[in-house]
Design an enzyme around this catalytic site. Sequence first.
Site, PDB file in Angstrom:
ATOM      1  N   GLY A 117      -7.844  -4.380  -6.921  1.00 54.81           N
ATOM      2  CA  GLY A 117      -6.788  -5.253  -7.416  1.00 54.81           C
ATOM      3  C   GLY A 117      -6.904  -6.595  -6.725  1.00 54.81           C
ATOM      4  N   THR A 120      -4.096  -6.963 -19.867  1.00 53.27           N
ATOM      5  CA  THR A 120      -3.177  -7.480 -20.893  1.00 53.27           C
ATOM      6  C   THR A 120      -3.928  -7.704 -22.202  1.00 53.27           C
ATOM      7  OG1 THR A 120      -1.846  -8.533 -19.203  1.00 53.27           O
ATOM      8  CG2 THR A 120      -1.558  -9.344 -21.452  1.00 53.27           C
ATOM      9  N   GLU A 167      -1.813 -11.842 -11.720  1.00 47.72           N
ATOM     10  CA  GLU A 167      -2.614 -13.066 -11.464  1.00 47.72           C
ATOM     11  C   GLU A 167      -2.617 -13.435  -9.981  1.00 47.72           C
ATOM     12  OE1 GLU A 167      -3.114 -16.202 -14.141  1.00 47.72           O
ATOM     13  OE2 GLU A 167      -2.430 -15.045 -15.866  1.00 47.72           O
ATOM     14  N   GLN A 179       1.865 -12.364  -2.199  1.00 48.41           N
ATOM     15  CA  GLN A 179       1.272 -12.303  -0.852  1.00 48.41           C
ATOM     16  C   GLN A 179      -0.105 -12.981  -0.874  1.00 48.41           C
ATOM     17  OE1 GLN A 179       2.824  -9.772  -2.323  1.00 48.41           O
ATOM     18  NE2 GLN A 179       4.012  -8.590  -0.860  1.00 48.41           N
TER      19      GLN A 179
HETATM   20  C1  LIG Z   1       1.516  -5.749 -16.552  1.00 46.11           C
HETATM   21  C2  LIG Z   1       0.271  -6.196 -15.852  1.00 46.11           C
HETATM   22  C3  LIG Z   1      -0.635  -7.005 -16.516  1.00 46.11           C
HETATM   23  C4  LIG Z   1      -1.846  -7.358 -15.903  1.00 46.11           C
HETATM   24  N1  LIG Z   1      -2.790  -8.068 -16.600  1.00 46.11           N
HETATM   25  C5  LIG Z   1      -4.042  -8.196 -16.085  1.00 46.11           C
HETATM   26  C6  LIG Z   1      -5.128  -8.716 -16.879  1.00 46.11           C
HETATM   27  O1  LIG Z   1      -4.940  -9.147 -18.025  1.00 46.11           O
HETATM   28  N2  LIG Z   1      -6.360  -8.733 -16.344  1.00 46.11           N
HETATM   29  C7  LIG Z   1      -6.627  -8.284 -15.084  1.00 46.11           C
HETATM   30  O2  LIG Z   1      -7.783  -8.323 -14.665  1.00 46.11           O
HETATM   31  N3  LIG Z   1      -5.616  -7.814 -14.285  1.00 46.11           N
HETATM   32  C8  LIG Z   1      -4.342  -7.741 -14.773  1.00 46.11           C
HETATM   33  N4  LIG Z   1      -3.334  -7.226 -13.997  1.00 46.11           N
HETATM   34  C9  LIG Z   1      -3.619  -6.789 -12.643  1.00 46.11           C
HETATM   35  C10 LIG Z   1      -2.922  -7.612 -11.580  1.00 46.11           C
HETATM   36  O3  LIG Z   1      -3.493  -8.880 -11.464  1.00 46.11           O
HETATM   37  C11 LIG Z   1      -2.975  -6.787 -10.289  1.00 46.11           C
HETATM   38  O4  LIG Z   1      -2.040  -5.737 -10.465  1.00 46.11           O
HETATM   39  C12 LIG Z   1      -2.655  -7.599  -9.053  1.00 46.11           C
HETATM   40  O5  LIG Z   1      -3.673  -8.516  -8.793  1.00 46.11           O
HETATM   41  C13 LIG Z   1      -2.465  -6.707  -7.822  1.00 46.11           C
HETATM   42  O6  LIG Z   1      -3.452  -5.752  -7.710  1.00 46.11           O
HETATM   43  P1  LIG Z   1      -3.037  -4.214  -7.472  1.00 46.11           P
HETATM   44  O7  LIG Z   1      -2.024  -3.863  -8.487  1.00 46.11           O
HETATM   45  O8  LIG Z   1      -4.259  -3.384  -7.424  1.00 46.11           O
HETATM   46  O9  LIG Z   1      -2.313  -4.218  -6.070  1.00 46.11           O
HETATM   47  P2  LIG Z   1      -3.004  -4.165  -4.611  1.00 46.11           P
HETATM   48  O10 LIG Z   1      -4.074  -5.178  -4.512  1.00 46.11           O
HETATM   49  O11 LIG Z   1      -3.359  -2.757  -4.317  1.00 46.11           O
HETATM   50  O12 LIG Z   1      -1.803  -4.616  -3.694  1.00 46.11           O
HETATM   51  C14 LIG Z   1      -0.754  -3.729  -3.279  1.00 46.11           C
HETATM   52  C15 LIG Z   1       0.124  -4.509  -2.300  1.00 46.11           C
HETATM   53  O13 LIG Z   1      -0.652  -4.886  -1.138  1.00 46.11           O
HETATM   54  C16 LIG Z   1      -0.581  -6.303  -0.950  1.00 46.11           C
HETATM   55  N5  LIG Z   1      -1.875  -6.797  -0.454  1.00 46.11           N
HETATM   56  C17 LIG Z   1      -3.118  -6.420  -0.841  1.00 46.11           C
HETATM   57  N6  LIG Z   1      -4.037  -7.093  -0.148  1.00 46.11           N
HETATM   58  C18 LIG Z   1      -3.383  -7.931   0.675  1.00 46.11           C
HETATM   59  C19 LIG Z   1      -3.786  -8.913   1.640  1.00 46.11           C
HETATM   60  N7  LIG Z   1      -5.061  -9.186   1.866  1.00 46.11           N
HETATM   61  N8  LIG Z   1      -2.817  -9.581   2.305  1.00 46.11           N
HETATM   62  C20 LIG Z   1      -1.520  -9.329   2.067  1.00 46.11           C
HETATM   63  N9  LIG Z   1      -1.070  -8.428   1.171  1.00 46.11           N
HETATM   64  C21 LIG Z   1      -1.997  -7.736   0.483  1.00 46.11           C
HETATM   65  C22 LIG Z   1      -0.277  -6.874  -2.332  1.00 46.11           C
HETATM   66  O14 LIG Z   1       0.316  -8.158  -2.228  1.00 46.11           O
HETATM   67  C23 LIG Z   1       0.683  -5.811  -2.882  1.00 46.11           C
HETATM   68  O15 LIG Z   1       1.973  -6.041  -2.392  1.00 46.11           O
HETATM   69  C24 LIG Z   1      -2.095  -6.926 -14.579  1.00 46.11           C
HETATM   70  C25 LIG Z   1      -1.151  -6.161 -13.892  1.00 46.11           C
HETATM   71  C26 LIG Z   1       0.008  -5.785 -14.506  1.00 46.11           C
HETATM   72  C27 LIG Z   1       0.970  -4.912 -13.755  1.00 46.11           C
END
Ligand SMILES: Cc1cc2nc3c(=O)[nH]c(=O)nc-3n(C[C@H](O)[C@H](O)[C@H](O)COP(=O)(O)OP(=O)(O)OC[C@H]3O[C@@H](n4cnc5c(N)ncnc54)[C@H](O)[C@@H]3O)c2cc1C
Length: 380
Positions: free
Chosen positions: A131, A158, A363, A367
Amino acid sequence: MIDFSLTDEQKALQELARDFAQNEIVPVATELDRAGQFPRDLLKKAHKLGLLNLTIEDAYGGGGLGWLDSCIVGEEFAAACAGFTTAANANELALTPLHLAASEDQKKKFIPPIAKDGGFAAFCVTEPSAGSDVVGMRTRALKSGNEYILNGTKHFITNGDVADLLTVFALTDPEKKHRGMSLFAVPADLPGITRRHMGEKMGHRASDTAEIVFEDVHVPAANLIGKEGDSFRVAMETFDRTRIGIGALGVGVARASLEAAVKFMKERQQFGQPIANFQGPQFMLADMAIKIETARTYVYYAAWQVDRKMPYSYATAIAKAYGSDVAMQVATDAVQLLGGYGYYAEYKVEKYMRDAKLLQIYEGTNQIQRVVIARALLKD
Ligand SMILES: Cc1cc2nc3c(=O)[nH]c(=O)nc-3n(C[C@H](O)[C@H](O)[C@H](O)COP(=O)(O)OP(=O)(O)OC[C@H]3O[C@@H](n4cnc5c(N)ncnc54)[C@H](O)[C@@H]3O)c2cc1C
């Protein structure tokens, strides 16, 4: 000279977007949210009016406009329904990497079916195990003759289930990590692609979110966008631009929340008078307005920097984090000001609160935006 006024063209665009949002989106927003229904026909209508794909070059069917223009429209759409806006903006997110890195021939081939003919595209970076840590992706593209064989799983995509074209990031050389990431334009109907709608979301329920599995998908080498190993940069440059759009969505959701609170406070009587007479709620309203005005101004400022090709990564990270944090705070305050009514769908502010939450997550989470901002501050 500093000039904060919109041009006549921008005012006309704002009016067109506002009319469409209030007359076409608002009447169906609650139902789209309840049913979790992708607003295909409404998006097609918005496309016909020239309200989609605004920042994509007009030579390929886009609007040929700037990011400030896109933010103006995004605010209007989001004040009506953030889910609709996420679905609408997904094309721009998916086409921006092509705009940045594709050859002339590739642009001619891949962009017009979406931007000119009203198709849908999806941007595919996120994976179950990757992510925020984009480079942790496991999707592989192995070169085989004049093709690449694509294997992996993308999720949270999306428009993933409805898209005609997927812009897919994959590792062509996993050893090289971010220098081994490449980008492909992948027609969504290629054999080996399966798509699955990802279930019930808290908000933005009108937008489709899908998991996409690639199993031995044969992608022509001609669909490699830019150079092999150069696409981590393209992904980051894409986010550097598109994330201001999320700040603008935040302003729209917050504005709708404030308007709902003002209306309710004038009507709701307690202790023999409208609750608008009480100073406590008035101060809450004033704080909501302060946040919205400053967020809009900063979003415009960040978009202005992008449109002038100034260094803008820091400003767009602030615009995204601040605009979406403001949306969450203002929507939560609106629910509070409506009391028990705020907790019910009929009054809409509970939808705004649910919709605001996603703006802080996708996006690049807020954080991660703060990581970008702090890195810029600490750079030698
Ligand atoms: C409805 C929806 C639509 C989306 N659309 C798209 C899309 O069209 N294309 C696409 O590619 N993605 C898409 N995403 C993905 C979205 O961009 C990711 O969910 C987002 O980037 C976070 O990744 P993750 O969910 O794996 O969370 P994680 O990266 O696992 O993060 C979990 C938590 O840990 C924190 N964290 C992680 N690393 C760090 C760090 N280094 N420092 C501080 N805090 C940290 C995060 O801030 C968060 O609070 C979508 C997500 C949703 C829910």
